[in-house]
Every structure is written in structure tokens, then in C-alpha cells.
Design an enzyme around this catalytic site. Structure first.
Site, PDB file in Angstrom:
ATOM      1  CD  GLU A  98      31.442  65.136  22.861  1.00  0.00           C
ATOM      2  OE1 GLU A  98      31.947  64.011  22.918  1.00  0.00           O
ATOM      3  OE2 GLU A  98      31.658  65.914  21.929  1.00  0.00           O
ATOM      4  CB  SER A 154      22.959  62.239  20.861  1.00  0.00           C
ATOM      5  OG  SER A 154      22.372  63.397  20.320  1.00  0.00           O
ATOM      6  CG  HIS A 163      26.971  61.519  16.748  1.00  0.00           C
ATOM      7  ND1 HIS A 163      27.947  61.194  15.825  1.00  0.00           N
ATOM      8  CD2 HIS A 163      26.210  62.485  16.187  1.00  0.00           C
ATOM      9  CE1 HIS A 163      27.769  61.946  14.739  1.00  0.00           C
ATOM     10  NE2 HIS A 163      26.719  62.727  14.932  1.00  0.00           N
ATOM     11  CG  MET A 205      37.092  58.167  15.247  1.00  0.00           C
ATOM     12  SD  MET A 205      35.578  59.086  15.605  1.00  0.00           S
ATOM     13  CE  MET A 205      35.453  60.070  14.110  1.00  0.00           C
ATOM     14  CG  ASP A 230      26.557  58.520  14.206  1.00  0.00           C
ATOM     15  OD1 ASP A 230      27.129  57.860  15.085  1.00  0.00           O
ATOM     16  OD2 ASP A 230      27.178  59.159  13.333  1.00  0.00           O
ATOM     17  CG  ASN A 259      28.595  56.288  19.083  1.00  0.00           C
ATOM     18  OD1 ASN A 259      29.794  56.369  19.332  1.00  0.00           O
ATOM     19  ND2 ASN A 259      28.026  56.981  18.101  1.00  0.00           N
ATOM     20  CD  GLU A 284      19.258  54.881  10.435  1.00  0.00           C
ATOM     21  OE1 GLU A 284      19.089  56.053  10.128  1.00  0.00           O
ATOM     22  OE2 GLU A 284      18.395  54.193  11.024  1.00  0.00           O
ATOM     23  CG  ASN A 312      33.822  61.542  25.540  1.00  0.00           C
ATOM     24  OD1 ASN A 312      32.909  61.977  26.241  1.00  0.00           O
ATOM     25  ND2 ASN A 312      34.180  62.108  24.398  1.00  0.00           N
TER      26      ASN A 312
HETATM   27  C1  GRF Z   1      33.966  63.124  20.736  1.00  0.00           C
HETATM   28  O1  GRF Z   1      33.592  64.369  20.245  1.00  0.00           O
HETATM   29  C2  GRF Z   1      32.869  62.118  20.523  1.00  0.00           C
HETATM   30  O2  GRF Z   1      31.592  62.666  20.636  1.00  0.00           O
HETATM   31  C3  GRF Z   1      33.110  61.689  19.107  1.00  0.00           C
HETATM   32  O3  GRF Z   1      34.509  61.653  18.967  1.00  0.00           O
HETATM   33  C4  GRF Z   1      35.098  62.540  19.915  1.00  0.00           C
HETATM   34  C5  GRF Z   1      36.035  61.726  20.735  1.00  0.00           C
HETATM   35  O4  GRF Z   1      36.792  62.486  21.616  1.00  0.00           O
HETATM   36  N1  GRF Z   1      32.430  60.458  18.828  1.00  0.00           N
HETATM   37  P1  GRF Z   1      37.691  61.756  22.698  1.00  0.00           P
HETATM   38  O5  GRF Z   1      38.544  60.731  21.967  1.00  0.00           O
HETATM   39  O6  GRF Z   1      36.773  61.100  23.698  1.00  0.00           O
HETATM   40  O7  GRF Z   1      38.513  62.824  23.328  1.00  0.00           O
END
Ligand code: GRF
Length: 221
Positions: free
Chosen positions: A176, A138, A111, A92, A147, A109, A145, A16
Site C-alpha cells: 500500500e 487500490s 482502499h 475512516m 470506494d 483514496n 459512491e 500511509n
Molecule cells: C490502510 O489499510 C488503508 O488502505 C485503509 O486504512 C488503512 C490505514 O492505515 N484505508 P494507516 O492509517 O495508513 O496506517
């Protein structure tokens, strides 16, 4: 006017983040990534950032007495870059509520579920186990809270016969990337904001999260 600036927080692969890097370099996203920060000093996301010439910062939890102290330090590092927006892209960790409060309305964020379904982990498997016909991702403003903050936009895809958590995750990932870039763009251009705890578009509260259309644009649901 100075270009809208982002700080991106990551813990792993950083695909991402890469989508954001690519979109800022092509101009699809009118913003610059001022820094990438991580709780995992060896993660691929940091390598991607360095390859793109972006400043990086990383800290290890074991060097801090508790979660709150770690979060204060990492977010202080991010704040030094004076970002307009913090993007959690595969970050994470659950963030200390006092730190979240400091960035309210200025932190999003991504998710991998159609929130409010499946906050937390194992979202793809949970969607399959529930027999859902549709799954997705999303982007939401971050609240204390997990997510649970106001959802800005979502991307959906069908769950098909034989899907596993892996196949579903693999099909969702490119969506995503489009979703995160398109949402960050709307915030960077000032079209979307958080006001009074609600997502507002062009001054009006959004009745429902925006949806990612096939042309990559975000449209009213
Ligand atoms: C993605 O699926 C994101 O939605 C989630 O963690 C994953 C991260 O993937 N929160 P990357 O590190 O962006 O490849």
C-alpha cells in the site's frame, strides 16, 4: 514552479501518511505535504505530522450538528492550505457528496482491496472467505459512491494457505505504501489526471488500472 502540494486526511495509525512524508523528504515524491487533517484529534497520524513539522488541523464530529456540516468545516480547513490534491490515507469517514463534488478529480483514496471487489470494511476477511487467490489494494479518485470512483492503480499479492485477516493485512501494508507514493507521484508530475470521469495517462484513457511492479513502478496491467 511551486511544488505540488498535498493535504492528507487520516483517522488513525498513519502509516500511509508516513510513507508520503518519507517520500517527500527523499524526493521520491516531488511534492510537499501542506497539512494533515483529521476527525480524530488524538490519532497517531497527527503525531507523525507534527514530528515532521507539518501543519495539522482536527475537528470532532460531536461539535457539529450533522455530517455535512462537519465535512464542510474540515474540508474548508484543508482548503486554506490550497492543496493541489487531497489524499485520504486511512480516513475512516464517508464524505458528504456535495463536498466530494467540490474536489472531484483532486481527491484520491487508498482502499485495501482490488476494487471493485470489497468496497467498505473487513476487506481482508472478505477476500479470505470468498476463497480469493489474490488480494490487494487500490488507489482511486473519490466519487460520491463509497470506494466507487475510477481506479488509478492497484497492488496485488497472493492469498496463501493459513492466511488470516491480520497476516494478509500485514503483508499488504508495505505494498500500500509503495502504491500510494507511486500513484501520488504520477499525479504530481501531471502524468495522470481525471478527465470526463475517466483516468487519463499522457492524454489517453487508461484501459485498466496500473499495476505495482516488483521494482515499485506502476506499469500497464
Ligand atoms: C490502510 O489499510 C488503508 O488502505 C485503509 O486504512 C488503512 C490505514 O492505515 N484505508 P494507516 O492509517 O495508513 O496506517
Amino acid at each position: 514552479m511551486a511544488l505540488f502540494s498535498l493535504a492528507v486526511l487520516c483517522s488513525g495509525r498513519g502509516s500511509n501518511l508516513q510513507a508520503l512524508i518519507d517520500a517527500t523528504s527523499t524526493g521520491t515524491l516531488p511534492a510537499r505535504i501542506a497539512a494533515v487533517c483529521s476527525d480524530k484529534p488524538n490519532c497517531t497520524a497527527l503525531t507523525r505530522a507534527r514530528q515532521a513539522g507539518i501543519a495539522t488541523r482536527s475537528l470532532r464530529q460531536r461539535d457539529f450538528p450533522d455530517r455535512a456540516a462537519f465535512d464542510r468545516a474540515l474540508f474548508a480547513d484543508a482548503a486554506q492550505f490550497a492543496p493541489d490534491l487531497i489524499v485520504l490515507a486511512g480516513y475512516m469517514r464517508i464524505i458528504d457528496p456535495a463536498v466530494v463534488a467540490q474536489w472531484q478529480g483532486r481527491m484520491i483514496n487508498i482502499h485495501p482491496s482490488l476494487l471493485p471487489k470489497y468496497p467498505g470494511l473487513r476487506t481482508h476477511q472478505r477476500a479470505i472467505d470468498a476463497g480469493d487467490a489474490e488480494h490487494g489494494a487500490s488507489v482511486h479518485y473519490v466519487s460520491a459512491e463509497l470506494d466507487g470512483g475510477p481506479v488509478i492503480a492497484q497492488a496485488a499479492l497472493p492469498v496463501v494457505a493459513g492466511d488470516t485477516a491480520e497476516t494478509l493485512a500485514a503483508r499488504l501494508l508495505p505494498l500500500e505504501h509503495h502504491l500510494l507514493v507511486a500513484t501520488a507521484r504520477l499525479i504530481a508530475t501531471g502524468d495522470i489526471a481525471l478527465e470526463g470521469g475517466r483516468v487519463v495517462r499522457d492524454g489517453r484513457p487508461l484501459p485498466a488500472p496500473l499495476r505495482l511492479a516488483v521494482d515499485g513502478k506502476l506499469v500497464a496491467a
